[in-house]
Design an enzyme around this catalytic site. Sequence first.
Site, PDB file in Angstrom:
ATOM      1  N   ALA A 269      39.985  44.183  40.943  1.00 12.75           N
ATOM      2  CA  ALA A 269      39.621  45.370  40.113  1.00 12.75           C
ATOM      3  C   ALA A 269      39.153  46.701  40.818  1.00 12.75           C
ATOM      4  CB  ALA A 269      38.562  45.053  39.137  1.00 12.75           C
ATOM      5  N   MET A 270      39.225  47.638  40.143  1.00 11.21           N
ATOM      6  CA  MET A 270      39.034  48.878  40.893  1.00 11.21           C
ATOM      7  C   MET A 270      38.134  49.996  40.100  1.00 11.21           C
ATOM      8  SD  MET A 270      39.100  50.640  43.520  1.00 11.21           S
ATOM      9  CE  MET A 270      38.305  52.381  43.653  1.00 11.21           C
ATOM     10  N   GLU A 271      37.218  50.544  40.557  1.00 14.30           N
ATOM     11  CA  GLU A 271      36.100  51.356  39.774  1.00 14.30           C
ATOM     12  C   GLU A 271      36.291  52.745  39.656  1.00 14.30           C
ATOM     13  OE1 GLU A 271      34.436  51.563  44.156  1.00 14.30           O
ATOM     14  OE2 GLU A 271      35.644  50.000  43.128  1.00 14.30           O
ATOM     15  N   ASN A 272      37.648  53.045  39.601  1.00 13.39           N
ATOM     16  CA  ASN A 272      38.005  54.505  39.324  1.00 13.39           C
ATOM     17  C   ASN A 272      37.097  55.061  38.248  1.00 13.39           C
ATOM     18  OD1 ASN A 272      40.226  53.865  41.004  1.00 13.39           O
ATOM     19  ND2 ASN A 272      41.127  52.852  39.191  1.00 13.39           N
ATOM     20  N   HIS A 304      30.647  44.402  37.573  1.00 16.28           N
ATOM     21  CA  HIS A 304      30.727  44.875  38.744  1.00 16.28           C
ATOM     22  C   HIS A 304      31.402  46.165  38.796  1.00 16.28           C
ATOM     23  CE1 HIS A 304      31.036  44.438  43.532  1.00 16.28           C
ATOM     24  NE2 HIS A 304      31.956  45.453  43.231  1.00 16.28           N
ATOM     25  N   GLU A 305      32.414  46.363  38.223  1.00 15.84           N
ATOM     26  CA  GLU A 305      32.938  47.494  38.075  1.00 15.84           C
ATOM     27  C   GLU A 305      32.317  48.576  37.267  1.00 15.84           C
ATOM     28  OE1 GLU A 305      35.400  47.824  40.538  1.00 15.84           O
ATOM     29  OE2 GLU A 305      35.498  45.609  40.680  1.00 15.84           O
ATOM     30  N   HIS A 308      29.363  49.811  39.240  1.00 13.61           N
ATOM     31  CA  HIS A 308      29.968  51.014  40.229  1.00 13.61           C
ATOM     32  C   HIS A 308      29.946  52.400  39.960  1.00 13.61           C
ATOM     33  CE1 HIS A 308      31.138  49.093  44.177  1.00 13.61           C
ATOM     34  NE2 HIS A 308      31.955  48.558  43.622  1.00 13.61           N
ATOM     35  N   GLU A 327      29.673  48.274  48.095  1.00 11.74           N
ATOM     36  CA  GLU A 327      29.888  46.861  47.568  1.00 11.74           C
ATOM     37  C   GLU A 327      28.627  46.018  47.670  1.00 11.74           C
ATOM     38  OE1 GLU A 327      32.378  46.530  45.908  1.00 11.74           O
ATOM     39  OE2 GLU A 327      33.742  48.380  46.422  1.00 11.74           O
TER      40      GLU A 327
END
Length: 903
Positions: A269-272, A304-305, A308, A327
């Site tokens: 996943a990505m925390e944009n 987690h995301e 962030h 991270e």
Amino acid sequence: MREGQAPTGLIRREDYSAPAYRILSVDLTFDLDPAKTLVGSKLRITRDAATPAGTPLRLDGEGLSLLRCLGDGESLSFRHEEGGALIIDNPPAAETFTLEIRNTCAPEKNLELSGLYTSGGGFFTQCEAEGFRRITYFLDRPDVMAVYSVTLRADKAKYPVLLSNGNLVEQGSLDNGRHYAKWHDPFPKPAYLFALVAADLVCREQKITSRAGKEHLLQVYVRRGDLGKTEHAMASLIASVAWDEARFGLSLDLERFMIVAVSDFNMGAMENKGLNIFNTKYVLASPATATDADFAGIESVVGHEYFHNWTGNRITCRDWFQLSLKEGLTVYRDQEFSMDMAGSASAAAVQRIGDVKRLREFQFPEDSGPMAHPVRPDSYVEINNFYTTTVYEKGAEVVRMQDTLVGRAGFRRGMDLYFQRHDGQAVTCDDFAQAIADANPDSPLAANLAQFKHWYAQAGTPRLSARTRWDATAGRLRLTLTQSALPSPGQADKQAFVIPVRLGLLARDGRALPLQLDGEAAPAGTERVLVLSATEQSFDFVGLGDAGEAGPVPSLLRGFSAPVVLDDGLDSAERLLLLRHDADAFNRWEAAQRLLQELLLAALPGDGDLPALDEALVEALRAVLREDGLDAAFKELALTPPIESVIAEQVEAVDPQRIHRLREQLRAQLAERLHADWAWAWDAHQLREGYRPDAHQSGCRALANLALQMLVLHAVAHGDEVWPGRAYQRVKDGGCMTERLGALLALVHGGSALAGAALERFHADARGDDLVLDKWFAIQAAATEPLGAPGSVAPRIRALLQHPDFSLKNPNRVRNLISTFCRDNPAAFHRADAGGYVLWADVVLALDAFNPQIAARIARHLERWRVLAEPWRSAAREAVARVAGHPRLSADVREIVGKALDA
């Protein structure tokens, strides 16, 4: 890279310099088309006061076609570097100016899945670490933070949903069936946090009110047909928002928060900022398609995301060497979240054991291999290769040790100070540790801060040795702790670490003894933390007159208080005492694992069979299995033998076949000696109520599945058809995926003749569900290599590469088939005929042609070929050299195989 060749493009932390130019604001416009997307950018750029006017401006770019470049409205001359970067030799002389760029990119040709790409008929982005330069020309580095406004234009019928970071400002219709949406993110961010999505999606929405009284809209977007599988993801997001407010006082700072699921994604996943893009694996779940582990993974990754948003977005890293700043801290936060969500102390302990298992299984080997690097690396060739368990999981342990050294309340004070000092900035790991220490000036962390930072700077896993000397007459125990560290690449000599050691002392009857150090006026509880800062230190405990003639048994490193390898000097009888009586659940589990591990290690030399299990050990394991009030998930963990790779870590020359044979014999003995107990465990842990993925139900299913595996294994050995038949029936009609998958694993790993039919049934029942099919591939990749028929698994893996449901272009499918085979099935991968190595090389080279990130991850499965015994060692080296000799190797894979050969 050939053996002995120096790496090219090496980037060093010591060479960091602040940017000569910064970007204050970004106005982006996208005319989205799969073949050729037009990107317009208007950048408000400021020159650093120390940078002379006329200094060339270098903008990162890769695979782009430049159409126009204007500075304050005037055409600018430019040139391109090899690789695609844009150089403007004479930018406007003004200290602040506007740069306008128009370029195109080709999303449908972007098989690297980095930058802007297409998947399932939609547009998606992945910009961390350096993907934004594949969208438009930019200062693509994390210490350049700007405010973004984004306009998206696309065909309304094909792409009805248009999303980007921040808050929706405006949307409407355009001519020719197109439409637009404008988004604005008020918080400065680096380019790696940019995101856009344009696709035909449906959405689950939930409005929430924060503790501060503000209303927020939460949204989870998925492809049509998947909306019913998003309830758990939404519940996890709501829980994450509430937890971060309660635990750290951090509130959601945007009007809305969005999650989008996509099936083609290189990462989890990505925390944009405000628009998280997720692998479908960590969003979609229903009892029929997802296991308890899948549900737990969704909760953890969503947390987690979201976390962030503050630890990574509001405060980001100055450069990529500081990756663990965001991270490691955020993994620590998501681990704490999962433990708090577990609902009980015993369930939280199970969560902690799982985290440590992953650290030992993946990070400890990394720390002893050619890619070993500090939590804060000193150099890299390709930053994508450093999204590692060292940066993430070991980084989390470094944060956890800081929490231990200052206490929970002190850590909260430190976090508050960290945000007061650095909100809106790009900073370093040093800045974080300094804030925690400054908020707690009287703590052991503050007293030893410079030395504690060795955890950030030194690679490798420290060794901790503990020895005791007991004076029964004086009731005095001397505990001597000694630390050491092995050499690692580029670091021959190590300085002493600061190691917090949480401990207790047990009398031989299992009583917890009061702890009083020499010089203290009175005992202070039955558990405390010692701080080891020298190479060797001794601690004298007094007032232990009632400990008995044999003296206390130390319970060391409780809760795994430091990421070290512990040699505690205990014998089997003392480990059995800890297994029966230790108040610390982690050390009870550790005692069981060490007893089984030492049994296997003692049998490794020679070629004989595993000796019969000692009756005392069998009785101790039986007692754990039947103990009332003990969490079922803990029982499952304690009675599962150590995996083969963990055993391999303890020996110098690894014989994968020998380790596999002995572990299979251990499983067979446990199945035989505890047969009645396994039958009891199966019956006692059946659930009648509706499905819930909570700690209690998950634990019951985990233990029942382990019991079924043991019962099937025993039945196959004795020619009994009853338990395999029951397992097959459960594959067909189990009440949830956890039950069905557990039964299928029992048949496959038990070598049952029904395994083939069960696999066919499972595949048919998947009905094309991608995530269920991933499980089907993974089960076969991890299938136990039959002791009487070695070499049967690898050919099946090669055949599965040609299966209609397999595609090398889908990272999830590659991970489930190839990574599972190479990493989790060592006896099948390390074949005498080198068939596994040939398959590995074929896949790495095929992947590297279009997705170097995934190719590099597969390449890492043979980086530690030197630890193998012959003949596997020579055969593995030949495979690595074959990959290294390919003339068109990516920098990602070249760095991995080059270091593997040069180690």
